[in-house]
Enzyme design. Sequence first.
Site, PDB file in Angstrom:
ATOM      1  N   GLU A 316       0.797  -1.545  -0.123  1.00 43.68           N
ATOM      2  CA  GLU A 316      -0.400   0.117   0.146  1.00 43.68           C
ATOM      3  C   GLU A 316       0.569   1.048  -0.305  1.00 43.68           C
ATOM      4  O   GLU A 316       0.522   2.382  -0.986  1.00 43.68           O
ATOM      5  CB  GLU A 316      -0.832   0.067   1.400  1.00 43.68           C
ATOM      6  CG  GLU A 316       0.087   0.229   2.602  1.00 43.68           C
ATOM      7  CD  GLU A 316      -0.028  -0.987   2.882  1.00 43.68           C
ATOM      8  OE1 GLU A 316       0.473  -1.862   4.396  1.00 43.68           O
ATOM      9  OE2 GLU A 316       0.089  -2.374   2.724  1.00 43.68           O
ATOM     10  N   ASN A 318       3.391   1.650  -1.542  1.00 42.10           N
ATOM     11  CA  ASN A 318       4.022   2.729  -3.167  1.00 42.10           C
ATOM     12  C   ASN A 318       2.929   2.642  -4.140  1.00 42.10           C
ATOM     13  O   ASN A 318       2.941   3.593  -4.612  1.00 42.10           O
ATOM     14  CB  ASN A 318       4.392   0.958  -3.876  1.00 42.10           C
ATOM     15  CG  ASN A 318       5.650   1.230  -3.460  1.00 42.10           C
ATOM     16  OD1 ASN A 318       6.914   1.800  -2.308  1.00 42.10           O
ATOM     17  ND2 ASN A 318       6.376  -0.006  -4.042  1.00 42.10           N
ATOM     18  N   SER A 342      -3.814  -9.077  -4.386  1.00 43.36           N
ATOM     19  CA  SER A 342      -2.729  -9.958  -4.469  1.00 43.36           C
ATOM     20  C   SER A 342      -2.735 -10.908  -5.983  1.00 43.36           C
ATOM     21  O   SER A 342      -3.894 -10.646  -5.961  1.00 43.36           O
ATOM     22  CB  SER A 342      -2.166 -10.710  -3.702  1.00 43.36           C
ATOM     23  OG  SER A 342      -0.968 -12.053  -3.916  1.00 43.36           O
ATOM     24  N   SER A 407       8.401  -9.285 -18.292  1.00 39.53           N
ATOM     25  CA  SER A 407       9.506 -10.073 -18.043  1.00 39.53           C
ATOM     26  C   SER A 407      11.250  -9.923 -17.960  1.00 39.53           C
ATOM     27  O   SER A 407      11.816  -8.128 -18.058  1.00 39.53           O
ATOM     28  CB  SER A 407       9.912 -11.150 -19.284  1.00 39.53           C
ATOM     29  OG  SER A 407      10.457 -13.106 -18.980  1.00 39.53           O
ATOM     30  N   LYS A 410      16.485 -12.935 -17.382  1.00 36.69           N
ATOM     31  CA  LYS A 410      17.082 -12.896 -15.747  1.00 36.69           C
ATOM     32  C   LYS A 410      16.492 -14.977 -16.928  1.00 36.69           C
ATOM     33  O   LYS A 410      16.805 -16.083 -16.593  1.00 36.69           O
ATOM     34  CB  LYS A 410      16.644 -13.351 -14.777  1.00 36.69           C
ATOM     35  CG  LYS A 410      17.910 -12.249 -14.682  1.00 36.69           C
ATOM     36  CD  LYS A 410      18.097 -11.800 -13.391  1.00 36.69           C
ATOM     37  CE  LYS A 410      18.707 -10.625 -12.774  1.00 36.69           C
ATOM     38  NZ  LYS A 410      18.762  -8.859 -13.724  1.00 36.69           N
ATOM     39  N   LYS A 422      10.223 -16.259 -14.211  1.00 30.36           N
ATOM     40  CA  LYS A 422       9.865 -15.990 -14.625  1.00 30.36           C
ATOM     41  C   LYS A 422       9.897 -16.498 -16.659  1.00 30.36           C
ATOM     42  O   LYS A 422       8.671 -16.566 -17.620  1.00 30.36           O
ATOM     43  CB  LYS A 422      11.243 -14.699 -15.247  1.00 30.36           C
ATOM     44  CG  LYS A 422      10.184 -13.586 -14.441  1.00 30.36           C
ATOM     45  CD  LYS A 422       8.781 -13.163 -13.774  1.00 30.36           C
ATOM     46  CE  LYS A 422       9.279 -11.676 -14.676  1.00 30.36           C
ATOM     47  NZ  LYS A 422       7.860 -10.742 -14.416  1.00 30.36           N
ATOM     48  N   ASN A 447      19.026  -5.184 -16.846  1.00 27.11           N
ATOM     49  CA  ASN A 447      18.322  -4.504 -16.084  1.00 27.11           C
ATOM     50  C   ASN A 447      18.727  -3.639 -16.123  1.00 27.11           C
ATOM     51  O   ASN A 447      18.708  -1.963 -16.387  1.00 27.11           O
ATOM     52  CB  ASN A 447      19.996  -4.499 -15.058  1.00 27.11           C
ATOM     53  CG  ASN A 447      20.588  -6.187 -14.545  1.00 27.11           C
ATOM     54  OD1 ASN A 447      20.161  -6.732 -13.840  1.00 27.11           O
ATOM     55  ND2 ASN A 447      20.915  -6.916 -15.464  1.00 27.11           N
ATOM     56  N   GLU A 543      23.210 -16.906  -9.350  1.00 28.93           N
ATOM     57  CA  GLU A 543      23.740 -15.181 -10.029  1.00 28.93           C
ATOM     58  C   GLU A 543      24.897 -15.779 -10.882  1.00 28.93           C
ATOM     59  O   GLU A 543      25.299 -16.791 -10.535  1.00 28.93           O
ATOM     60  CB  GLU A 543      24.338 -13.941  -9.512  1.00 28.93           C
ATOM     61  CG  GLU A 543      24.728 -13.355 -10.146  1.00 28.93           C
ATOM     62  CD  GLU A 543      25.101 -11.928  -8.682  1.00 28.93           C
ATOM     63  OE1 GLU A 543      25.346 -10.841  -9.442  1.00 28.93           O
ATOM     64  OE2 GLU A 543      25.913 -12.510  -7.705  1.00 28.93           O
TER      65      GLU A 543
END
Length: 632
Positions: A316, A318, A342, A407, A410, A422, A447, A543
């Site tokens: 809430e 943001n 959600s 998307s 990654k 994703k 990114n 990573e």
Amino acid sequence: MNRFRRPLLFLLDSVILLVVALLLSEFSLRYGLSDAVGIGRLPENLLLLYGCTVLFQVLFHTYDSLWRYAESREYLFLLLAAGCGFAAYEVVSRFVLRETVISFLLLVAISSLWVLLMLLARFAYRVYRSRVLFRREGTKVPVAIVGAGAAGVQLLEELCSNPDSRYAVQCFFDDDPAKIHNRIHGVEVKGRISDIPDRLRAMDIRELLVAIPSITEERRQEILRELSGLDRVRVTILPGRLDLLSQKPIRSQLREIKIEDLLGRKPVQLDSEPVDAYVRGKTVMVTGGGGSIGSELCRQIAKHRPKKLVVVDIYENNAYDIQQELRYLYGEKLDLTVEIASVRDAGRLGQLFAAYRPQVVFHAAAHKHVPLMEQSPQEAVRNNVFGTLNLVRTADAYGVEKFIQISTDKAVNPTSVMGATKRLCEMILQSMKGRSNTTFAAVRFGNVLGSNGSVVPLFKRQIAAGGPITITDKRIIRYFMTIPEAAQLVLQAGAMAQQNELYVLDMGQPVKILDLAENLIRLSGYMPYRDIDIVETGLRPGEKLYEELLVASRDIEKTENEQIFIERQPAITPEELRDKLAVLEAALEKNDPKVIRSAIHQVVPYFYEPEELNQNQGDEVEIPEQDPTVVQ
């Protein structure tokens, strides 16, 4: 005091001349030298001498100089003006008036001592100001302005007229040959921009203010790359010309260098007309609308005058921030609704779709932090995979015209749970091909600079704290884009989308994270490894050393926009998707991270463990050359 600077200098020089003449005359009389040096009718001749000298001081603009910034050029001009004045007096007295009252010997003595005292007075003022007044004021920072055009001059005027300004402008740098070594409001243009590194070594400049809003983006990046190598010099910048016109005063628009200023490519600017065609007058829903990408999408969508904008977010704070921002900017002109919900809750989504009947949906809600999702893979699967599934099914049921999924690079040969989930989201959209009247499409990019969790805000906080900057591996390279670029790509892809396509942006050359960190340190006024250290912490879970935007370059097609491509992937049938989702549901019931990770490996092709992929890359990771099939 600035208004009285010239009169005070006139008065000071007059007093010096009078004192010098009287002292030397008294000296001559006392020691019987009056016949040798000649001192008859001294007042009239002193007045003539003073008039001749002042005339040349005016012609040489010595009274226009700011002596606190004076260097050899200013002192040389003062000497030349004095010499010309004395020569003019000698000519007038000998050949015009034909009466030499002050002998040449006395003239030389008066002239030499007068010039010496004038120089000493100006130099004493400069020392006093720099060592006493500057310490007393405490806040004045000696700076140079890069760019002596209209914006640079306006910036100088505002800084000089504002008593609260923390800057003391010492010089300009500009590439216009007509301006070099000339003065603007008493401030010299020292040289070309390329001369800055050499010139600053002899000057006490602590900050550079880049004020060239009209230059091209390529030239701006070139200048900033040159300035990034300076030692202990902080760089701030004025925005582009259009941004500059949006607010006043100009000094308030100086900002720190952003790393996107050094992306090494032009910002992507996409055509807004196709976006107008499918957004204007439509009801548009943005899930995750309070996040970095989601909120920028909302800002840009609002510019295209939708019939209604529905922001959906589970967080809430943001959601409240973007609500207040858009209400402030648009007021009643924008029909805006914010809903806290959600995407995991299929029933709640059904309520929202039934109430608002959105025609266009942008799905930006997702868990995206790679290391956190490695620790909690069940949350990534529930939110990213099944949340997207809920939203896709609801959009299909309520006849949404276009559905655009956010998307990530990654998702290509993923080594992380986040990337794999994703990729599954992309599969869900692929499975709808030929089964729905809704146009489903996904947009994949790298990114996003400045987004929540990106490296740049982290680096800035670490620099502000005195360091060190932490990077996981000095070999890492990444593709970068700005938040506005990402939002533009998503909107443009929505305009182009036909059915179940995956759009990829040509993001230019990737960037080494190590180079990014070093440049940010330099542009903040520090030296890497000396003032701010850079420390490797080791690759985080999930990573990899480099990201890929495309599965294979042969699988892409051009679009009408040379910066956007479509990647074609093998279709996935509803039955195949159902089997994959069943495997994930069974794993979720056990609520064991290891079991869930194993299940993701089972259902996502080319899901590698990061150690396997990184070991193959090893020390040979370099910034790759662009594939000729991609960059046109």
